[in-house]
Design a protein around this motif. Sequence first.
Motif, PDB file in Angstrom:
ATOM      1  N   GLY A  58      14.627 127.815 -22.121  1.00 50.26           N
ATOM      2  CA  GLY A  58      15.842 128.226 -21.430  1.00 50.26           C
ATOM      3  C   GLY A  58      16.794 127.064 -21.184  1.00 50.26           C
ATOM      4  O   GLY A  58      18.005 127.189 -21.385  1.00 50.26           O
ATOM      5  N   LEU A  62      20.464 126.790 -22.859  1.00 52.57           N
ATOM      6  CA  LEU A  62      21.608 126.661 -21.968  1.00 52.57           C
ATOM      7  C   LEU A  62      22.440 125.432 -22.326  1.00 52.57           C
ATOM      8  O   LEU A  62      23.671 125.493 -22.416  1.00 52.57           O
ATOM      9  N   SER A 143      23.582 132.668 -22.340  1.00 51.17           N
ATOM     10  CA  SER A 143      22.995 133.824 -21.664  1.00 51.17           C
ATOM     11  C   SER A 143      21.507 133.967 -21.982  1.00 51.17           C
ATOM     12  O   SER A 143      20.709 134.294 -21.091  1.00 51.17           O
ATOM     13  N   GLN A 146      19.755 131.374 -19.882  1.00 51.10           N
ATOM     14  CA  GLN A 146      19.656 131.759 -18.476  1.00 51.10           C
ATOM     15  C   GLN A 146      18.612 132.846 -18.268  1.00 51.10           C
ATOM     16  O   GLN A 146      17.939 132.873 -17.240  1.00 51.10           O
ATOM     17  N   LEU A 149      15.372 131.055 -18.194  1.00 50.51           N
ATOM     18  CA  LEU A 149      15.215 130.247 -16.985  1.00 50.51           C
ATOM     19  C   LEU A 149      14.891 131.100 -15.767  1.00 50.51           C
ATOM     20  O   LEU A 149      14.094 130.705 -14.913  1.00 50.51           O
ATOM     21  N   SER A 150      15.529 132.268 -15.656  1.00 53.26           N
ATOM     22  CA  SER A 150      15.280 133.094 -14.474  1.00 53.26           C
ATOM     23  C   SER A 150      13.974 133.881 -14.601  1.00 53.26           C
ATOM     24  O   SER A 150      13.242 134.022 -13.645  1.00 53.26           O
ATOM     25  N   PHE A 159      21.525 139.600 -18.567  1.00 49.98           N
ATOM     26  CA  PHE A 159      21.891 138.673 -19.635  1.00 49.98           C
ATOM     27  C   PHE A 159      21.732 139.307 -21.007  1.00 49.98           C
ATOM     28  O   PHE A 159      22.453 138.969 -21.941  1.00 49.98           O
TER      29      PHE A 159
END
Length: 190
Positions: A58, A62, A143, A146, A149-150, A159
């Motif tokens: 991620g 990004l 996107s 992200q 990452l989340s 996303f």
Amino acid sequence: MDESVTRSNRAGRKPRHRIRWLLLLAGLCGALTVGVALGSENTGVFDGDPPSWATNLGGSLLLAGLVIEIVTLVWLVRRRGSRADRTSTLWRLSWSRRWNLSRQVRRDDPVPDEDVVLLGETARAMIEQRRSSMILVGVMIMSMGQAFLSFAPFFTVAFTLLVLLALWLYAYTICGSRRAEVFLRTHPDL
């Protein structure tokens, strides 16, 4: 019934149909957001504990998307400058008029008494949009980064929808620029 009347009736219904779908999608996203945010207990929809591989991937995606966007913006400004677009005569026209011109270029079907200078300028502007569409590629990559990452269900869905929208816009822009090139080849007097 006259063919031109039925064609204009069908053309008049399409934009309203699209607006309904966009409003429905926006309403569903808003309802999901409000419902999850106002929920009294923690449902885990916003919580995510990504594994180390997802965090690394991620972060890399990004950063790559951000670099693509910055490089594209710098390249666009240095290549042609933003002043050339602002002085275009197309900006003086209404949105519906510009849409009508781009539709004539995309379909390669100019109206007989249409201004040929405006059609040529519209086709060239559509070709130039191909270069600026790299910003959408950067948004798609950011996107995806992200989402990794989340690693939470809500953000992954959000996303993913953003990536699908950017992908559709990118494909629409590329298809329109190719059709504009064909239009300029078939009408060399523009």
